[in-house]
Structure formats: C-alpha cells, structure tokens
Motif scaffolding. Structure first.
Motif, mmCIF file in Angstrom:
data_model
loop_
_atom_site.group_PDB
_atom_site.id
_atom_site.type_symbol
_atom_site.label_atom_id
_atom_site.label_comp_id
_atom_site.label_asym_id
_atom_site.label_seq_id
_atom_site.Cartn_x
_atom_site.Cartn_y
_atom_site.Cartn_z
ATOM 1 N N SER A 21 0.823 -1.205 0.000
ATOM 2 C CA SER A 21 0.000 0.000 0.000
ATOM 3 C C SER A 21 0.861 1.261 0.000
ATOM 4 O O SER A 21 0.608 2.206 -0.765
ATOM 5 C CB SER A 21 -0.924 -0.002 1.221
ATOM 6 O OG SER A 21 -1.658 1.200 1.294
ATOM 7 N N PHE A 22 1.883 1.290 0.844
ATOM 8 C CA PHE A 22 2.769 2.457 0.915
ATOM 9 C C PHE A 22 3.468 2.683 -0.420
ATOM 10 O O PHE A 22 3.565 3.820 -0.900
ATOM 11 C CB PHE A 22 3.803 2.272 2.030
ATOM 12 C CG PHE A 22 4.772 3.418 2.143
ATOM 13 C CD1 PHE A 22 4.395 4.594 2.771
ATOM 14 C CD2 PHE A 22 6.057 3.328 1.606
ATOM 15 C CE1 PHE A 22 5.279 5.663 2.874
ATOM 16 C CE2 PHE A 22 6.940 4.385 1.705
ATOM 17 C CZ PHE A 22 6.551 5.557 2.343
ATOM 18 N N ALA A 23 3.966 1.594 -1.035
ATOM 19 C CA ALA A 23 4.655 1.713 -2.319
ATOM 20 C C ALA A 23 3.728 2.292 -3.384
ATOM 21 O O ALA A 23 4.111 3.182 -4.157
ATOM 22 C CB ALA A 23 5.177 0.342 -2.764
ATOM 23 N N LEU A 24 2.488 1.808 -3.414
ATOM 24 C CA LEU A 24 1.542 2.291 -4.421
ATOM 25 C C LEU A 24 1.116 3.733 -4.160
ATOM 26 O O LEU A 24 1.047 4.553 -5.085
ATOM 27 C CB LEU A 24 0.315 1.381 -4.450
ATOM 28 C CG LEU A 24 0.539 -0.053 -4.952
ATOM 29 C CD1 LEU A 24 -0.731 -0.874 -4.788
ATOM 30 C CD2 LEU A 24 0.993 -0.069 -6.408
ATOM 31 N N GLU A 97 -4.624 -15.803 -16.397
ATOM 32 C CA GLU A 97 -4.736 -14.526 -17.100
ATOM 33 C C GLU A 97 -4.283 -13.336 -16.260
ATOM 34 O O GLU A 97 -4.710 -12.194 -16.489
ATOM 35 C CB GLU A 97 -6.141 -14.307 -17.674
ATOM 36 C CG GLU A 97 -6.542 -15.383 -18.665
ATOM 37 C CD GLU A 97 -7.729 -14.988 -19.520
ATOM 38 O OE1 GLU A 97 -8.423 -14.002 -19.191
ATOM 39 O OE2 GLU A 97 -7.944 -15.669 -20.530
ATOM 40 N N ALA A 98 -3.390 -13.590 -15.290
ATOM 41 C CA ALA A 98 -2.772 -12.472 -14.582
ATOM 42 C C ALA A 98 -1.947 -11.658 -15.574
ATOM 43 O O ALA A 98 -1.402 -12.190 -16.540
ATOM 44 C CB ALA A 98 -1.876 -12.984 -13.456
ATOM 45 N N ASP A 99 -1.859 -10.353 -15.321
ATOM 46 C CA ASP A 99 -1.121 -9.477 -16.229
ATOM 47 C C ASP A 99 0.344 -9.323 -15.837
ATOM 48 O O ASP A 99 1.175 -8.979 -16.678
ATOM 49 C CB ASP A 99 -1.787 -8.099 -16.261
ATOM 50 C CG ASP A 99 -3.197 -8.173 -16.806
ATOM 51 O OD1 ASP A 99 -3.346 -8.317 -18.034
ATOM 52 O OD2 ASP A 99 -4.149 -8.126 -16.004
ATOM 53 N N ASP A 100 0.663 -9.570 -14.586
ATOM 54 C CA ASP A 100 2.056 -9.501 -14.145
ATOM 55 C C ASP A 100 2.212 -10.377 -12.918
ATOM 56 O O ASP A 100 1.224 -10.755 -12.269
ATOM 57 C CB ASP A 100 2.456 -8.057 -13.826
ATOM 58 C CG ASP A 100 3.963 -7.828 -13.936
ATOM 59 O OD1 ASP A 100 4.703 -8.823 -14.123
ATOM 60 O OD2 ASP A 100 4.386 -6.668 -13.830
ATOM 61 N N TYR A 101 3.457 -10.701 -12.589
ATOM 62 C CA TYR A 101 3.756 -11.637 -11.511
ATOM 63 C C TYR A 101 5.032 -11.161 -10.834
ATOM 64 O O TYR A 101 6.069 -11.060 -11.488
ATOM 65 C CB TYR A 101 3.959 -13.034 -12.112
ATOM 66 C CG TYR A 101 3.850 -14.188 -11.143
ATOM 67 C CD1 TYR A 101 4.808 -14.399 -10.157
ATOM 68 C CD2 TYR A 101 2.807 -15.106 -11.247
ATOM 69 C CE1 TYR A 101 4.722 -15.464 -9.290
ATOM 70 C CE2 TYR A 101 2.717 -16.188 -10.384
ATOM 71 C CZ TYR A 101 3.677 -16.358 -9.415
ATOM 72 O OH TYR A 101 3.591 -17.423 -8.558
ATOM 73 N N VAL A 102 4.960 -10.829 -9.564
ATOM 74 C CA VAL A 102 6.112 -10.314 -8.823
ATOM 75 C C VAL A 102 6.429 -11.262 -7.675
ATOM 76 O O VAL A 102 5.560 -11.591 -6.868
ATOM 77 C CB VAL A 102 5.831 -8.896 -8.274
ATOM 78 C CG1 VAL A 102 7.013 -8.406 -7.440
ATOM 79 C CG2 VAL A 102 5.545 -7.936 -9.419
ATOM 80 N N GLY A 103 7.666 -11.718 -7.619
ATOM 81 C CA GLY A 103 8.080 -12.631 -6.566
ATOM 82 C C GLY A 103 8.609 -11.900 -5.338
ATOM 83 O O GLY A 103 9.223 -10.845 -5.451
ATOM 84 N N ARG A 109 9.577 0.011 -5.037
ATOM 85 C CA ARG A 109 9.476 0.953 -6.159
ATOM 86 C C ARG A 109 9.257 0.199 -7.468
ATOM 87 O O ARG A 109 8.492 0.649 -8.335
ATOM 88 C CB ARG A 109 10.729 1.819 -6.249
ATOM 89 C CG ARG A 109 10.637 2.897 -7.324
ATOM 90 C CD ARG A 109 11.749 3.930 -7.190
ATOM 91 N NE ARG A 109 11.593 4.985 -8.184
ATOM 92 C CZ ARG A 109 12.167 4.966 -9.380
ATOM 93 N NH1 ARG A 109 12.955 3.942 -9.715
ATOM 94 N NH2 ARG A 109 11.976 5.949 -10.239
ATOM 95 N N GLU A 110 9.913 -0.940 -7.637
ATOM 96 C CA GLU A 110 9.711 -1.717 -8.851
ATOM 97 C C GLU A 110 8.253 -2.172 -8.950
ATOM 98 O O GLU A 110 7.627 -2.085 -10.015
ATOM 99 C CB GLU A 110 10.618 -2.945 -8.891
ATOM 100 C CG GLU A 110 10.401 -3.801 -10.140
ATOM 101 C CD GLU A 110 11.151 -5.118 -10.117
ATOM 102 O OE1 GLU A 110 10.971 -5.903 -11.066
ATOM 103 O OE2 GLU A 110 11.904 -5.361 -9.154
ATOM 104 N N LEU A 111 7.703 -2.662 -7.835
ATOM 105 C CA LEU A 111 6.304 -3.089 -7.845
ATOM 106 C C LEU A 111 5.396 -1.929 -8.249
ATOM 107 O O LEU A 111 4.482 -2.095 -9.072
ATOM 108 C CB LEU A 111 5.912 -3.626 -6.475
ATOM 109 C CG LEU A 111 4.469 -4.136 -6.343
ATOM 110 C CD1 LEU A 111 4.405 -5.358 -5.419
ATOM 111 C CD2 LEU A 111 3.536 -3.042 -5.791
ATOM 112 N N ALA A 112 5.646 -0.755 -7.685
ATOM 113 C CA ALA A 112 4.798 0.398 -7.986
ATOM 114 C C ALA A 112 4.917 0.815 -9.443
ATOM 115 O O ALA A 112 3.917 1.165 -10.081
ATOM 116 C CB ALA A 112 5.161 1.562 -7.066
ATOM 117 N N LEU A 113 6.120 0.796 -9.985
ATOM 118 C CA LEU A 113 6.309 1.177 -11.386
ATOM 119 C C LEU A 113 5.647 0.184 -12.329
ATOM 120 O O LEU A 113 5.066 0.565 -13.352
ATOM 121 C CB LEU A 113 7.808 1.296 -11.700
ATOM 122 C CG LEU A 113 8.530 2.465 -11.025
ATOM 123 C CD1 LEU A 113 10.028 2.391 -11.301
ATOM 124 C CD2 LEU A 113 7.969 3.800 -11.502
#
Length: 236
Positions: A21-24, A97-103, A109-113
């Motif tokens: 939440s903070f990152a977004l 059908e997910a649009d992205d996948y973050v491990g 910052r990468e997640l937010a971008l």
C-alpha cells in the motif's frame, strides 16, 4: 487524490499489505486493503478498481482463484505477488490470465512502477488502429478483433500481439517481447512466460476462427513473428 487510480491489495499478512500500500500510494495510487479473497470479492460486487494486487497464498480461496473469477467478469489488470517464484507457479498465474507476476522479496518501487505500467496500458486511449489481415487491434480499447469477432485478452496479451503486428512480419526477439509485455527485457523464467502467453493468444485466436492461431510463428531460439502471408482467406 480523487482522480488517482484505485488499487485493491489482497494479502493475509498485515505487514505485507502495508508495504504494498505504501509503495503504491507514494506513486499516485489510492488503495483499499483486504485480508482474504472472499472480502475482496464482496467489495468487487460494489465497485471495480483500476488494479488488483493479489497474494497467491491466501486463506480460503487462493489468489489464483480470485484472479480467474475477476478476469471472467471484468477488464481490470491483475498483479500476482508471491514467495513462490518457481517457473511452474508463474505459468500457473499467467494461465489464470494475470497481467504480471512479482516474486517476494521485491523492491517496493519496482512493484509500484510495474503497477503504473499496467494501469497506463489498460487506460491508454491513444494510438492508431492496426490491421494485419483478418486481425484488427484497437489500442484505445485494448481490443483484438478477428474477422469481426471481439476477443477478450489480457493487457500483456494485447501488448504481445501489438508488438508482433507492429514488426510487420519481422521476428521480435525474446527480450523485446518481454520488454513490451512485462516492462523488463530480462525476467526469471521469461521464455516460459512468453510460451504460456503465446499459447493463450493462439488458443483465443483459434476460438474466433479455427486456424487463426497459426498467424503467430515461432522463430526457434530467437522469438516470434506474425506471418507475413496471413490474410482472412488463410483461415478456414
């Protein structure tokens, strides 16, 4: 902040919800937090956000299940977040059908971008219509139309097909396709991710007109191209 995009963050770990939440929010999003798929689903009946960020491992219904249910009803970008970063798990996410996948662990910052990219692509109302034989791409709506039939595609699927049509029959190599669809030329398990996405695209094209999936050709060891000899009459 009233016009800021709204993201639903679904994670059963309070600390992780706060980090995401903070990152977004520091990158222009509003957020609403949920500890389970069921709670998020209840709110989705009331309003649909601009983005969902969902943990795969949730109590009750899994993140994969929630993603599948969302994609069956709404055109909203979904990012899956999980500690399970094996290629097979990523493929399972993209098959949902997910649009992205973050491990996990991830850089906030990468997640937010990446989240910004998904929302921007989903909402972008610019760009000219592109046609390639029986295929028409409508960037303003992120729609794919095959011989008059509208296909339901994900943001990443549209980006992949758009990159192939834009190359006008030339091979688009793996790093270029990864960059077009996921915003980074290097991805863990990237080729497997591409294979899964191309498989889905071919399947959807075939659903519109049997044989239309053959328009996407594989250049073994290099990437993919869209067949330069593909025309509406090629499809039977």
């Amino acid at each position: 902040m009233a016009d800021a995009p709204l993201a639903f963050v679904v994670d059963d770990e309070p600390d992780m919800r706060d980090i995401i939440s903070f990152a977004l929010e520091t990158h222009g999003f509003r957020t609403q937090l949920f500890g389970s798929a069921e709670k998020a689903w209840t709110e989705l009946q009331r309003r649909v956000p601009d983005l969902l960020v969902i943990d795969v491992m949730l109590p009750g219904a899994s993140g994969i299940t929630l993603c599948t249910r969302v994609k069956a009803l709404w055109r909203v970008p979904v990012m899956l977040v999980t500690a399970r970063s094996e290629t097979a798990d990523r493929i399972q996410g993209f098959e949902a059908e997910a649009d992205d996948y973050v491990g996990k662990p991830f850089h906030p910052r990468e997640l937010a971008l990446r989240a910004q990219r998904l929302v921007r692509w989903n909402d972008d109302a610019s760009g000219a219509t592109r046609e390639w034989g029986a295929i028409r791409l409508e960037p303003a709506l992120s729609e794919v139309i095959v011989d008059g039939a509208r296909l339901r595609v994900t943001t990443t699927e549209f980006a992949l097909l758009n990159a192939l049509v834009g190359a006008r029959g030339a091979t688009v190599d793996y790093p270029q396709l990864l960059l077009a669809a996921w915003g980074a030329a290097e991805q863990h398990g990237g080729r497997d991710m591409l294979k899964a996405a191309v498989y889905r695209l071919r399947h959807k094209l075939d659903g519109a007109r049997p044989g239309a999936g053959d328009v996407i050709a594989s250049d073994r060891g290099r990437g993919y191209s869209i067949r330069s000899d593909f025309r509406p009459t090629d499809v039977r």
